[in-house]
Motif scaffolding. Structure first.
Motif, PDB file in Angstrom:
ATOM      1  N   UNK A 184       1.011  -1.057   0.068  1.00 20.86           N
ATOM      2  CA  UNK A 184      -0.279  -0.174  -0.077  1.00 20.86           C
ATOM      3  C   UNK A 184       0.931   1.383   0.267  1.00 20.86           C
ATOM      4  N   UNK A 185       0.915   1.888  -1.432  1.00 21.79           N
ATOM      5  CA  UNK A 185       2.063   2.899  -1.224  1.00 21.79           C
ATOM      6  C   UNK A 185       1.136   3.969  -1.258  1.00 21.79           C
ATOM      7  N   UNK A 186       1.989   5.166   0.004  1.00 20.40           N
ATOM      8  CA  UNK A 186       0.846   6.731  -0.099  1.00 20.40           C
ATOM      9  C   UNK A 186       1.602   7.271   0.164  1.00 20.40           C
ATOM     10  N   UNK A 187       1.178   8.468   0.259  1.00 18.27           N
ATOM     11  CA  UNK A 187       2.053  10.238   0.554  1.00 18.27           C
ATOM     12  C   UNK A 187       1.289  10.711   1.001  1.00 18.27           C
ATOM     13  N   UNK A 188       2.218  11.472   2.325  1.00 18.94           N
ATOM     14  CA  UNK A 188       1.394  12.088   3.262  1.00 18.94           C
ATOM     15  C   UNK A 188       1.253  13.253   2.416  1.00 18.94           C
ATOM     16  N   UNK A 189       1.715  14.115   1.990  1.00 16.98           N
ATOM     17  CA  UNK A 189       0.981  15.924   1.299  1.00 16.98           C
ATOM     18  C   UNK A 189       0.103  15.272   0.102  1.00 16.98           C
ATOM     19  N   UNK A 190       0.216  14.302  -0.594  1.00 13.02           N
ATOM     20  CA  UNK A 190      -1.032  14.938  -1.513  1.00 13.02           C
ATOM     21  C   UNK A 190      -2.267  13.836  -0.755  1.00 13.02           C
ATOM     22  N   UNK A 191      -2.427  13.387   0.464  1.00 14.94           N
ATOM     23  CA  UNK A 191      -3.413  12.811   0.751  1.00 14.94           C
ATOM     24  C   UNK A 191      -3.489  14.074   2.161  1.00 14.94           C
ATOM     25  N   UNK A 192      -2.768  15.015   2.402  1.00 19.08           N
ATOM     26  CA  UNK A 192      -3.732  16.365   3.269  1.00 19.08           C
ATOM     27  C   UNK A 192      -4.115  17.183   2.090  1.00 19.08           C
ATOM     28  N   UNK A 218      -5.833  16.720  -0.933  1.00 18.13           N
ATOM     29  CA  UNK A 218      -6.926  15.963  -1.209  1.00 18.13           C
ATOM     30  C   UNK A 218      -7.501  16.415  -0.096  1.00 18.13           C
ATOM     31  N   UNK A 219      -7.239  16.274   1.444  1.00 20.71           N
ATOM     32  CA  UNK A 219      -8.282  16.701   2.476  1.00 20.71           C
ATOM     33  C   UNK A 219      -8.962  17.747   2.087  1.00 20.71           C
TER      34      UNK A 219
END
Length: 435
Positions: free
Chosen positions: A278-286, A288-289
């Motif tokens: 499961x890859x994720x990017x902290x900054x992209x996640x925020x 999108x929020x």
């Protein structure tokens, strides 16, 4: 002779400075050797045959042999008073050697072993064979919050949380201490190790873990490549395990381009046979929020963010959105890229001059612009860019044309970027923001 001395000294130093059982083995070897020499020398003397009662006080009229007498002298100096006068000097030598070897050195070695054990724990050098535990590889500012969320989630129960990092273990514990209570803090195990070594990754027992978070260390320039290399090594470890289930691996990628590569193309197809990736990017996640879901939290603690256009832009509207981002950090870049996916409105079909504008303001905007254009070069092949240098008294402007299309075919996108070099606290930038 010198060569043999050097080799023996080197072998002794390596062994005696190693694990505690090696120190005890050396000590007992010396004690046994010295005692055997004493026993052989004792045959030059005539030892009396006192009863066991005379030496120990036990009511048994059993003869006491030479070996048992020497052992009693070796471990208890008080028995020297029971020795005949002609054996006093030999017995004194046995007692002195027993005091040095059996009492002095043995106590020192055991005390040193305990002190080193405590020191190794403080430094995070002890490996524990954990099972059904959570593994966090690397440590940065988000890890304490991640640990707190794991402890608050009943899904994880009371399993141990193993944190592997190259940073000092005491520093990691002090940062985690501010986020957790005493009960949950006992669940934390810190291991000082590198994530680019298979031998040290095997100490994590990821094949028996419940879930793994690959975060990486803070302030790394090659963060993503190190995480990918670490993941490859862990997959190799899991390949060798015959009865290993698919364990969830959540991997942090600092750069959106790396994250997008794993999203758009299945580069990890081989890995998914052995781990649940499961890859994720902290900054992209925020990003999108803030821009897509436009809310964070639930219930009374929910924070709502306004839409970028504030009010709907229709086909007849003359308005456009101008998003200003101060600072080209990873968070700022992530917001800008996410905004470029969203800022498309119908009035551009009516008037090609009405475009959404995304402006970055940074004191190193010239360098950051080159990095940005390099990561998203396909976008700038079809779109023009404005660059302003306002770091000095005079304002310098540069207009960068698309690299692929020219003339009437150029600039058919409804979003354009601006890069402004300057510090946000300067009067020139402050006046520009007001405008």
């Amino acid at each position: 002779m010198n060569l043999l001395t050097r080799l023996f000294a080197l072998h002794f130093d390596r062994s005696f400075s190693g694990k505690g059982w090696r120190q005890l083995a050396w000590l007992f070897g010396v004690i046994v050797t010295v005692f055997l020499l004493i026993y052989l020398v004792s045959f030059a003397f005539i030892f009396p045959e006192p009863s066991l009662e005379e030496w120990t006080g036990i009511d048994k009229d059993v003869p006491m042999g030479r070996l048992l007498q020497l052992i009693c002298l070796f471990i208890d100096p008080g028995n020297i008073v029971e020795v005949p006068p002609y054996l006093r000097w030999f017995s004194l030598l046995v007692v002195v050697l027993g005091l040095i070897l059996f009492c002095g050195l043995l106590i020192s070695v055991i005390s040193n072993m305990l002190e080193r054990r405590v020191e190794r724990y403080r430094e995070g050098d002890i490996v524990y064979p954990l099972q059904n535990h959570i593994v966090i590889i690397g440590f940065d500012n988000m890890v304490p919050t991640l640990i707190q969320q794991i402890c608050d989630d009943t899904h994880y129960g009371n399993c141990h949380i193993l944190v592997q990092s190259t940073q000092p273990a005491q520093e990691i514990r002090s940062k985690i201490h501010t986020e957790l209570d005493a009960k949950n803090e006992k669940r934390i195990v810190v291991l000082r190790a590198r994530r680019d070594s298979i031998e040290e990754l095997e100490k994590l027992y990821t094949t028996k873990a419940r879930e793994v978070f690959l975060i990486g260390e803070r302030n790394e320039h090659d963060h993503d490549s190190l995480n990918i290399d670490c993941l490859k090594k862990i997959v190799d470890i899991h390949k060798r395990c015959n009865k290993c289930s698919l364990i969830p691996f959540t991997v942090l990628f600092e750069y959106q381009t790396t994250f997008a590569a794993f999203q758009l193309t299945d580069l990890s197809a081989e890995w998914r046979k052995y781990i649940e990736f499961h890859p994720f990017n902290f900054y992209e996640g925020w990003a999108k929020k803030i821009l897509v879901s436009r809310q964070y939290g639930k219930g009374e603690n929910c924070i709502e963010y306004p839409p970028l256009d504030r009010e709907a832009i229709t086909y007849e509207s003359e308005k456009h959105v101008h998003l200003v981002i101060i600072g080209m950090s990873r968070m700022g870049v992530a917001i800008g890229v996410e905004a470029a996916h969203l800022l498309h409105f119908p009035n551009f079909c009516r008037d090609k001059n009405i475009k959404s504008v995304i402006t970055f303001i940074d004191e190193n905007a010239d360098r950051e612009m080159n990095f940005f254009c390099g990561r998203y070069r396909h976008y700038f092949e079809i779109s023009s860019t404005h660059y302003y240098d306002m770091s000095k008294d005079e304002r310098h402007e540069r207009f960068v044309l698309p690299t692929r299309f020219k003339g009437k075919d150029a600039d058919f996108l409804d979003v354009e970027f601006e890069f402004i070099k300057g510090r946000a606290e300067t009067p020139a930038i402050q006046n520009l923001i007001k405008e």
